[in-house]
Each structure stands twice: as C-alpha cells, then as structure tokens.
Design an enzyme around this catalytic site. Structure first.
Site, PDB file in Angstrom:
ATOM      1  N   GLY A 172     -28.174 -66.684 131.714  1.00  0.00           N
ATOM      2  CA  GLY A 172     -27.235 -66.021 130.819  1.00  0.00           C
ATOM      3  C   GLY A 172     -26.532 -64.893 131.534  1.00  0.00           C
ATOM      4  N   GLN A 179     -21.846 -57.241 132.459  1.00  0.00           N
ATOM      5  CA  GLN A 179     -22.587 -57.392 133.711  1.00  0.00           C
ATOM      6  C   GLN A 179     -21.673 -57.707 134.890  1.00  0.00           C
ATOM      7  OE1 GLN A 179     -25.667 -60.158 131.778  1.00  0.00           O
ATOM      8  NE2 GLN A 179     -26.766 -59.180 133.480  1.00  0.00           N
ATOM      9  N   CYS A 208     -33.365 -60.001 134.500  1.00  0.00           N
ATOM     10  CA  CYS A 208     -31.945 -59.738 134.255  1.00  0.00           C
ATOM     11  C   CYS A 208     -31.225 -59.667 135.587  1.00  0.00           C
ATOM     12  CB  CYS A 208     -31.799 -58.421 133.487  1.00  0.00           C
ATOM     13  SG  CYS A 208     -30.089 -57.987 133.099  1.00  0.00           S
ATOM     14  N   LEU A 209     -30.061 -60.294 135.656  1.00  0.00           N
ATOM     15  CA  LEU A 209     -29.284 -60.270 136.897  1.00  0.00           C
ATOM     16  C   LEU A 209     -28.844 -58.855 137.255  1.00  0.00           C
ATOM     17  CD1 LEU A 209     -27.142 -63.493 136.377  1.00  0.00           C
ATOM     18  CD2 LEU A 209     -29.224 -63.226 137.749  1.00  0.00           C
ATOM     19  N   HIS A 261     -30.991 -61.444 124.254  1.00  0.00           N
ATOM     20  CA  HIS A 261     -30.912 -60.637 125.476  1.00  0.00           C
ATOM     21  C   HIS A 261     -29.440 -60.356 125.816  1.00  0.00           C
ATOM     22  CE1 HIS A 261     -32.268 -59.726 129.749  1.00  0.00           C
ATOM     23  NE2 HIS A 261     -30.973 -59.936 129.915  1.00  0.00           N
ATOM     24  N   GLU A 262     -28.610 -61.396 125.777  1.00  0.00           N
ATOM     25  CA  GLU A 262     -27.198 -61.232 126.150  1.00  0.00           C
ATOM     26  C   GLU A 262     -26.427 -60.434 125.097  1.00  0.00           C
ATOM     27  OE1 GLU A 262     -26.511 -61.750 129.160  1.00  0.00           O
ATOM     28  OE2 GLU A 262     -28.269 -62.972 129.598  1.00  0.00           O
ATOM     29  N   HIS A 305     -26.832 -56.850 125.657  1.00  0.00           N
ATOM     30  CA  HIS A 305     -25.912 -56.314 126.674  1.00  0.00           C
ATOM     31  C   HIS A 305     -24.585 -55.878 126.042  1.00  0.00           C
ATOM     32  CE1 HIS A 305     -27.820 -56.678 130.550  1.00  0.00           C
ATOM     33  NE2 HIS A 305     -28.164 -57.936 130.336  1.00  0.00           N
TER      34      HIS A 305
END
Length: 178
Positions: A46, A51, A92-93, A134-135, A138
């Site tokens: 994701g 991000q 997480c990226l 999660h996304e 963000h």
C-alpha cells in the site's frame, strides 16, 4: 527502481491531514499509476499520496500474491468497522526497517471514488482491511507507530534514527569512493 521518491518519517508531510481530491484528470491518473509503480518496486502492499509528497486523499493498494489486484481509492472514508479486532505486524515504506504489532478492526467497509470520480463501496477483510486502515491513517497524518505505546514508539524512533545514521554514513562513503 521506484518511480517516485518515498518520503521518510518524520517528514512533516506525513503529519498533515490531506486535502480531498476535487479534480479527476489525467494528472491524477498519472500520479496514481506512478504511485502503484513505486509501491510495487519498493516492494509494498500500500502507498498513500503523502508518502510521495502529495498531501491529497489518494491511496493505492495491492495485497495479492500475484500483484495483479490493484485497488485505487480516491477520497476514501471508512463507513463501518467490525467490533472484532485483529493484530497484524505492520511495516511502512516511510518507516523502513520498522515493524510492530498493531490492533485494528478485522473488517471495514470503505466508500471511495475511482479515478474518474465515480463512487463505490468495498467490504474489506483480513490484510486488505488492515492495509486500507493503515493507508487512510496516512491521509489523516497518522503513521502506524502512533498506535503504539509511548515506550514502543520511542524504541522504534531510536531504531529509525540508527537506520538513518547508517544510511547517511553509507552515502558519504559511496560519495568518497566516486
């Protein structure tokens, strides 16, 4: 190689509540395609627009093993959550090398728009439900470590700081060699 550079925590864009998307054009479609390419290359399941430095309400997700079930959500809103919760180890990226367990509802229904502005709803379970939550976090300026206890969050921040120092040292060494 990733199409877009991924913003690393604690970059301020990760703490911003993102603006709704109001223009559904080729520019938005290209950003979504670039985000998907970046997500797959990372590799991740994701990616939210902040991000990659864009504070708008856009996410791409693909939790399939084959990486052939891309889900793009514009202006997503969770309309219902299960009472049953599940604990997943999340990464997480934007927080490379950091993994921790987070408890979230095991099922959610999300209402969103597609890249043309059409509304749709999607019921999500398991990893997809966790990833959607999660996304969307963000998009509201929340990273997964914000769900952790103060002690765990401090531990993860120290780990991230060490990773940044190691990356900086390696970059300096690489620059000195060339």
């Amino acid at each position: 190689m990733a199409k877009l550079p991924i913003v690393i925590y604690p970059n301020p864009v990760l703490a911003v509540k993102c603006d709704p998307v109001t223009v559904f054009d080729d520019k938005l479609a290209q950003l979504a395609a670039d985000m998907a390419e970046t997500m797959y290359a990372a590799p991740g399941v994701g990616l939210a627009a902040p991000q990659v430095g864009h504070p708008i309400r856009l996410i791409t997700i693909d939790v399939s093993e084959e990486k052939d079930q891309l889900l793009t959500l514009v202006n997503p809103v969770i309309t219902s959550k299960s009472e049953e919760e599940v604990e997943y180890e999340e990464g997480c990226l934007s927080l490379p090398g950091i993994w921790d367990k987070v408890v979230r509802p095991s099922e959610v229904t999300v209402r969103a728009q597609d890249l043309k502005g059409n509304f749709f709803e999607r019921h999500c379970e398991g990893l997809l439900a966790v990833c959607v939550q999660h996304e969307i976090d963000h998009l509201d300026g929340i990273v997964f470590i914000d769900h952790l206890s103060r002690l765990k969050k401090e531990r993860d921040q120290k780990k991230l700081h060490k990773l940044k120092l190691a990356a900086k040292k390696k970059a300096e060494e690489d620059a000195a060699r060339s």
